[in-house]
Design an enzyme around this catalytic site. Structure first.
Site, PDB file in Angstrom:
ATOM      1  N   HIS A 158       0.850  -1.182   0.000  1.00  0.00           N
ATOM      2  CA  HIS A 158       0.000   0.000   0.000  1.00  0.00           C
ATOM      3  C   HIS A 158       0.892   1.240   0.000  1.00  0.00           C
ATOM      4  O   HIS A 158       2.048   1.207   0.425  1.00  0.00           O
ATOM      5  CB  HIS A 158      -0.881   0.025   1.244  1.00  0.00           C
ATOM      6  CG  HIS A 158      -1.873  -1.090   1.284  1.00  0.00           C
ATOM      7  ND1 HIS A 158      -3.074  -1.045   0.603  1.00  0.00           N
ATOM      8  CD2 HIS A 158      -1.842  -2.293   1.912  1.00  0.00           C
ATOM      9  CE1 HIS A 158      -3.737  -2.168   0.814  1.00  0.00           C
ATOM     10  NE2 HIS A 158      -3.013  -2.946   1.607  1.00  0.00           N
ATOM     11  N   CYS A 200      -0.357   2.538  -4.336  1.00  0.00           N
ATOM     12  CA  CYS A 200      -1.206   3.674  -4.687  1.00  0.00           C
ATOM     13  C   CYS A 200      -0.392   4.964  -4.622  1.00  0.00           C
ATOM     14  O   CYS A 200       0.477   5.123  -3.763  1.00  0.00           O
ATOM     15  CB  CYS A 200      -2.388   3.770  -3.731  1.00  0.00           C
ATOM     16  SG  CYS A 200      -3.573   2.422  -3.867  1.00  0.00           S
TER      17      CYS A 200
END
Length: 475
Positions: A158, A200
């Site tokens: 992430h 991301c």
């Protein structure tokens, strides 16, 4: 209501090649002989933990197997992964990790260099710099490279604007990571380096702060303001085997690895792989549930052959240097919703276990509740600082391409700590709000003013275990 929310959210010393026998066979007449490639090194990082994040460790294990097949030596590959997936009680194939629905086990043989509590930013930086004295725990293996060596770094996890996740706090901050790369360059510790980042907003790690003169080339799964995506997920096409409740891979990651496995890397260039991965990660240039693969740093490196970094598997000698045969369109889920997809799958498959089903529903409820709290708190803090008319435009402002996320990275860390002290841990979901904190810094708000706003916005909220005293600060 909860269900509705979920559905909506939903050594290498490969050098001096001992392989000259077959090298000479596959060398094309027009290609120069390059027996002196130095030593190939690699750092592979899975920055998450928990079975719902299966895909990140699967990506990293797959990358390890690819490099080993290419002749990169185990002693020259450093692996960071929490190592809580292969023998997790939820894993339907104990001791096995797969990265493709019909893929082989990629876990066997992967070294346990840095696992569990040893997967930290500090250890990552020390490993890249080759500084054994700064390593805490783990195998002690570092990148002890020389000026003629090449380094490949792959990170999967992430991320958020300006940060990459780690299973142990704090996050990896962009400027800290870039500073490490600058130090490695200043030490003369490599000839060239290639970095692939799956996360991301991963473009924000390099946007506006990555120099072009470090002999480092970078590609990222997304630009500075968009999600990256998980794939091979339950209920999607192509699906994982029926017994799996979590995504097996990430779109950008499986794209580059499946590309490397199906081409002759002595003939495919870095640029050709970038083009192939960019197309597949964009979902055939539609960007409908896809992202913009970006490149940063020294793009002259793109003319080089991939084997200089990934090695060369003799089994691919008759493979083409490049083609478009990989599956162009994939069903995906954005990284932040993959956690909810996993929990929802667990819930749906617990029909005959009422106690378990109730427990999972409670987990979903708490997860959604904390997400809503984080989103609402950040928005309210913006209103308190700037007024209802300007709040949204300030917090969500995206700077022009070529500018960094924030001018003062120390301020960014300070604002994150203030927020977490009063409002609870950001978690892997809350990383999305790093741009808002960066804009608070860019607008000149003082730490004292931020503290007052956080107290007002979050006073009385009980985050349970999601406080820095339990999870550690993200900065």
């Amino acid at each position: 209501m909860v269900m509705m929310l979920v559905m909506l959210s939903l050594h290498g010393t490969a050098a001096r090649l001992n392989r000259r026998e077959w090298d000479s066979v596959i060398q094309l007449p027009t290609e120069p002989v390059d027996d002196e490639v130095g030593t190939r090194w690699a750092v592979l990082v899975a920055g998450s933990n928990g079975y719902g994040n299966y895909r990140h460790q699967a990506d990293v294990c797959h990358a390890y197997q690819l490099l080993i097949k290419g002749g990169v030596k185990e002693e020259n590959i450093v692996v960071f992964m929490y190592d809580d997936i292969a023998y997790n009680a939820m894993n339907p194939r104990p001791g096995v990790i797969i990265n493709h629905p019909q893929g082989p086990d990629v876990y066997a043989g992967v070294p346990k260099d840095y696992t569990g509590e040893d997967v930290t930013p500090e250890n990552l930086y020390a490993v890249i710099l080759g500084d054994k004295s700064k390593v805490k725990g783990g195998s002690g293996k570092v990148i002890n490279s020389n000026p003629e060596d090449r380094i490949f770094i792959f990170y999967s996890d992430h991320g958020g604007p300006g940060v990459l996740g780690m299973p142990n706090a704090p996050f990896v901050y962009a400027m800290d990571f870039i500073d490490v790369l600058k130090k490695k360059h200043a030490s003369g510790g490599y000839k060239e380096m290639v970095i692939y980042i799956e996360a991301c907003e991963s473009g924000s790690i390099f946007e506006g702060i990555m120099p072009k003169d470090l002999n480092i080339y970078v590609t990222t799964a997304s630009n500075a303001q968009e999600n990256s995506f998980g794939t091979y997920c339950p209920g999607m096409n192509p699906p994982p085997p029926e017994e799996y409740v979590t995504c097996l891979g990430d779109l950008y990651s499986v794209s580059w690895m499946e590309d490397s496995e199906t081409h002759n890397l002595k003939r495919e260039t870095v640029q050709q792989q970038y083009q192939s991965v960019r197309k597949r990660t964009s979902n055939s240039n539609s960007y409908r549930f896809g992202s913009h693969v970006m490149q940063y740093g020294d793009t002259n490196i793109t003319a080089e052959k991939l084997y200089l970094y990934h090695g060369f598997d003799p089994a691919t000698v008759n493979f083409p240097p490049h083609n478009g045969n990989l599956e162009a369109k994939m069903e995906v889920v954005n990284q932040r919703d993959a956690e909810l997809l996993f929990m929802w799958q667990m819930y749906q498959r617990s029909n005959h276990q009422p106690e378990k089903k109730t427990h999972i529903l409670e987990q979903i409820t708490e997860t959604v509740k904390h997400r809503n709290h984080l989103d609402g708190s950040v928005e309210l803090i913006g209103v308190l600082l700037y007024g209802p008319g300007k709040s949204s435009s300030v917090l969500h402002s995206v700077r022009a391409p070529g500018l960094p996320l924030v001018d003062d990275w120390t301020c960014l860390k300070s604002m994150v700590r203030v927020f977490e002290t009063h409002c609870g841990s950001l978690t892997q979901y809350g990383m999305k709000h790093m741009r808002a904190f960066g804009n608070v810094c860019n607008s000149g708000v003082s730490k004292a003013s931020m503290e007052e706003a956080c107290k007002a916005a979050c006073g009385g909220y009980d985050a349970g275990l999601l406080y820095p005293s339990n999870t550690g600060y993200s900065a």
